[in-house]
Enzyme design. Structure first.
Site, PDB file in Angstrom:
ATOM      1  N   ARG A 283      53.994  69.589 147.914  1.00  0.00           N
ATOM      2  CA  ARG A 283      52.683  69.635 148.556  1.00  0.00           C
ATOM      3  C   ARG A 283      52.634  70.626 149.713  1.00  0.00           C
ATOM      4  O   ARG A 283      51.577  70.783 150.328  1.00  0.00           O
ATOM      5  CB  ARG A 283      52.363  68.244 149.128  1.00  0.00           C
ATOM      6  CG  ARG A 283      51.429  67.385 148.266  1.00  0.00           C
ATOM      7  CD  ARG A 283      51.350  66.034 148.951  1.00  0.00           C
ATOM      8  NE  ARG A 283      50.149  65.294 148.720  1.00  0.00           N
ATOM      9  CZ  ARG A 283      50.000  64.380 147.751  1.00  0.00           C
ATOM     10  NH1 ARG A 283      50.952  64.153 146.890  1.00  0.00           N
ATOM     11  NH2 ARG A 283      48.881  63.697 147.663  1.00  0.00           N
TER      12      ARG A 283
ATOM     13  N   ARG B 251      44.012  51.140 146.326  1.00  0.00           N
ATOM     14  CA  ARG B 251      44.812  51.686 147.430  1.00  0.00           C
ATOM     15  C   ARG B 251      44.029  51.722 148.741  1.00  0.00           C
ATOM     16  O   ARG B 251      42.859  52.083 148.759  1.00  0.00           O
ATOM     17  CB  ARG B 251      45.268  53.108 147.091  1.00  0.00           C
ATOM     18  CG  ARG B 251      46.421  53.120 146.125  1.00  0.00           C
ATOM     19  CD  ARG B 251      46.680  54.495 145.532  1.00  0.00           C
ATOM     20  NE  ARG B 251      46.658  55.573 146.522  1.00  0.00           N
ATOM     21  CZ  ARG B 251      46.851  56.847 146.198  1.00  0.00           C
ATOM     22  NH1 ARG B 251      47.060  57.200 144.939  1.00  0.00           N
ATOM     23  NH2 ARG B 251      46.819  57.774 147.127  1.00  0.00           N
TER      24      ARG B 251
HETATM   25  P1  ADP Z   1      46.851  61.443 145.529  1.00  0.00           P
HETATM   26  O1  ADP Z   1      45.968  60.438 144.872  1.00  0.00           O
HETATM   27  O2  ADP Z   1      46.262  62.021 146.748  1.00  0.00           O
HETATM   28  O3  ADP Z   1      47.380  62.462 144.576  1.00  0.00           O
HETATM   29  P2  ADP Z   1      49.552  60.393 146.106  1.00  0.00           P
HETATM   30  O4  ADP Z   1      49.794  59.071 145.531  1.00  0.00           O
HETATM   31  O5  ADP Z   1      50.186  61.575 145.452  1.00  0.00           O
HETATM   32  O6  ADP Z   1      47.977  60.594 146.204  1.00  0.00           O
HETATM   33  O7  ADP Z   1      49.961  60.398 147.641  1.00  0.00           O
HETATM   34  C1  ADP Z   1      49.523  59.412 148.548  1.00  0.00           C
HETATM   35  C2  ADP Z   1      49.978  59.744 149.951  1.00  0.00           C
HETATM   36  O8  ADP Z   1      51.416  59.763 150.004  1.00  0.00           O
HETATM   37  C3  ADP Z   1      49.566  61.124 150.466  1.00  0.00           C
HETATM   38  O9  ADP Z   1      48.270  61.119 151.026  1.00  0.00           O
HETATM   39  C4  ADP Z   1      50.662  61.404 151.503  1.00  0.00           C
HETATM   40  O10 ADP Z   1      50.426  60.655 152.695  1.00  0.00           O
HETATM   41  C5  ADP Z   1      51.896  60.802 150.846  1.00  0.00           C
HETATM   42  N1  ADP Z   1      52.607  61.793 150.003  1.00  0.00           N
HETATM   43  C6  ADP Z   1      52.772  61.738 148.652  1.00  0.00           C
HETATM   44  N2  ADP Z   1      53.475  62.799 148.208  1.00  0.00           N
HETATM   45  C7  ADP Z   1      53.755  63.553 149.302  1.00  0.00           C
HETATM   46  C8  ADP Z   1      54.428  64.798 149.516  1.00  0.00           C
HETATM   47  N3  ADP Z   1      54.956  65.482 148.481  1.00  0.00           N
HETATM   48  N4  ADP Z   1      54.524  65.254 150.775  1.00  0.00           N
HETATM   49  C9  ADP Z   1      54.004  64.574 151.820  1.00  0.00           C
HETATM   50  N5  ADP Z   1      53.348  63.414 151.707  1.00  0.00           N
HETATM   51  C10 ADP Z   1      53.217  62.897 150.461  1.00  0.00           C
END
Ligand code: ADP
Ligand code: ADP
Ligand code: ZN
Length: 214
Positions: free
Chosen positions: A88, A161
Site C-alpha cells: 500500500r 467492520r
Molecule cells: P480495504 O477494504 O480498505 O481494502 P483492508 O481490509 O485491506 O481494507 O484494510 C483495512 C485496514 O487495515 C486499512 O485501512 C489499514 O488501516 C490496515 N491495513 C491493511 N493493509 C495494510 C497495509 N498493507 N499497510 C498499512 N495498513 C494496512
C-alpha cells in the site's frame, strides 16, 4: 503464479481473491484480514493497529512487512499467492520485491481494479461478511441466496467492520490516493501492470482478471 490485486477500498479485491482461491487453489494474503485477526486475538500488533485501522489510516510499514514476511515462509504460498491490500506504500512495494527475491518467488502480474469514488463508498458502507467463513456480501449487490444464511457455510451470523462507515471511508480514500495510487505508476514502469474495470458485475470482473493474468 503470484499476483497483486491493487485498488481502493471497496474495489472488489477480497471478492475476486476468494474466487481465485476457490477456482485455482491460490492463497489469499490479505494484510487487512491478518491485522483484524491480530486485533481479535489481542496481540501486541493488534493493540497497536486497532485505533489506526478504525480511523482508516495506515498501520506502519514495519508491521505489515513483518507480517507478510512471516506469511511467505509458510509452504502453502508455493501454489500461488494473491496479495490483497498489500503493498500500500512505495516502501512496502520495495520491501515486497526484496522479500520475493529472497524467497525465490516471482511477481507475475499486478492487476489494478478501477472504480469511481461514489460507487466505492456505497460498496463499503453496505458491505458485511459471514462471521464464520468470511464470505463477503453486500446489502444491495450481493445478498445471500437465502436471507440471513451464508451461501457458503450455512452460518447465520454476520459481521460489519467498524471502519466501514462513511467518515472512516472518506479518510481511507484520501490515504489511498496519497499513499497507494503512486504504485500504479511504479508497476506500470516495471511493465507488470494490467487494469480492469472494477465497476462491472462480479462475474465480468472475474473474467477480465482471468484475461489480464493469462
Ligand atoms: P480495504 O477494504 O480498505 O481494502 P483492508 O481490509 O485491506 O481494507 O484494510 C483495512 C485496514 O487495515 C486499512 O485501512 C489499514 O488501516 C490496515 N491495513 C491493511 N493493509 C495494510 C497495509 N498493507 N499497510 C498499512 N495498513 C494496512
Ligand atoms: P475490497 O477487498 O477491495 O475492499 P470487497 O471485495 O470487500 O472490496 O468488496 C466491497 C463490497 O462490494 C462487498 O460488499 C462486495 O460484496 C461488493 N462488491 C465486490 N465486487 C463487486 C462488484 N463487481 N459489483 C458490485 N458489488 C461488488
Ligand atoms: Zn459463511
Amino acid at each position: 503464479m503470484n499476483i497483486i490485486l491493487l485498488g481502493p477500498p471497496g474495489a472488489g479485491k477480497g471478492t475476486q481473491a476468494r474466487i481465485l482461491v476457490d477456482r485455482d487453489g491460490m492463497v489469499q494474503l490479505s494484510t487487512g484480514d491478518m491485522l483484524r485477526e491480530a486485533v481479535a486475538a489481542g496481540t501486541e500488533i493488534g493493540r497497536q493497529a486497532k485505533a489506526v485501522m478504525d480511523a482508516g489510516d495506515l498501520v506502519t510499514d514495519e508491521i505489515v512487512i513483518g507480517i507478510i514476511s512471516d506469511r511467505l515462509d509458510r509452504p502453502d504460498v508455493k501454489g500461488g499467492a494473491i496479495f490483497d491490500g498489500f503493498p500500500r506504500t512505495l516502501a512496502q512495494a520495495d520491501a515486497l520485491q526484496s522479500l520475493l527475491a529472497e524467497k525465490g518467488m516471482a511477481l507475475d502480474a499486478v492487476v489494478e481494479m478501477r472504480c469511481d469514488d461514489e460507487e466505492l463508498i456505497e460498496r463499503v458502507v453496505g458491505r458485511f461478511t459471514c462471521a464464520h467463513c468470511g464470505e463477503g456480501y453486500h446489502a444491495t449487490y450481493k445478498m445471500p441466496d437465502k436471507e440471513g444464511v451464508c451461501d457458503k457455510c450455512g452460518s447465520t451470523e454476520f459481521k460489519h467492520r467498524p471502519d466501514d462507515n462513511r467518515e472512516a471511508m472518506q479518510n481511507r480514500l484520501l490515504v489511498y490516493y496519497k499513499e497507494t495510487s503512486p504504485l500504479i505508476g511504479y508497476y506500470h514502469a516495471k511493465g507488470s501492470l494490467k487494469s480492469v474495470d472494477g465497476t462491472a458485475a462480479i462475474d465480468t470482473v472475474t473474467a477480465s482478471i482471468a484475461d489480464a493474468i493469462r
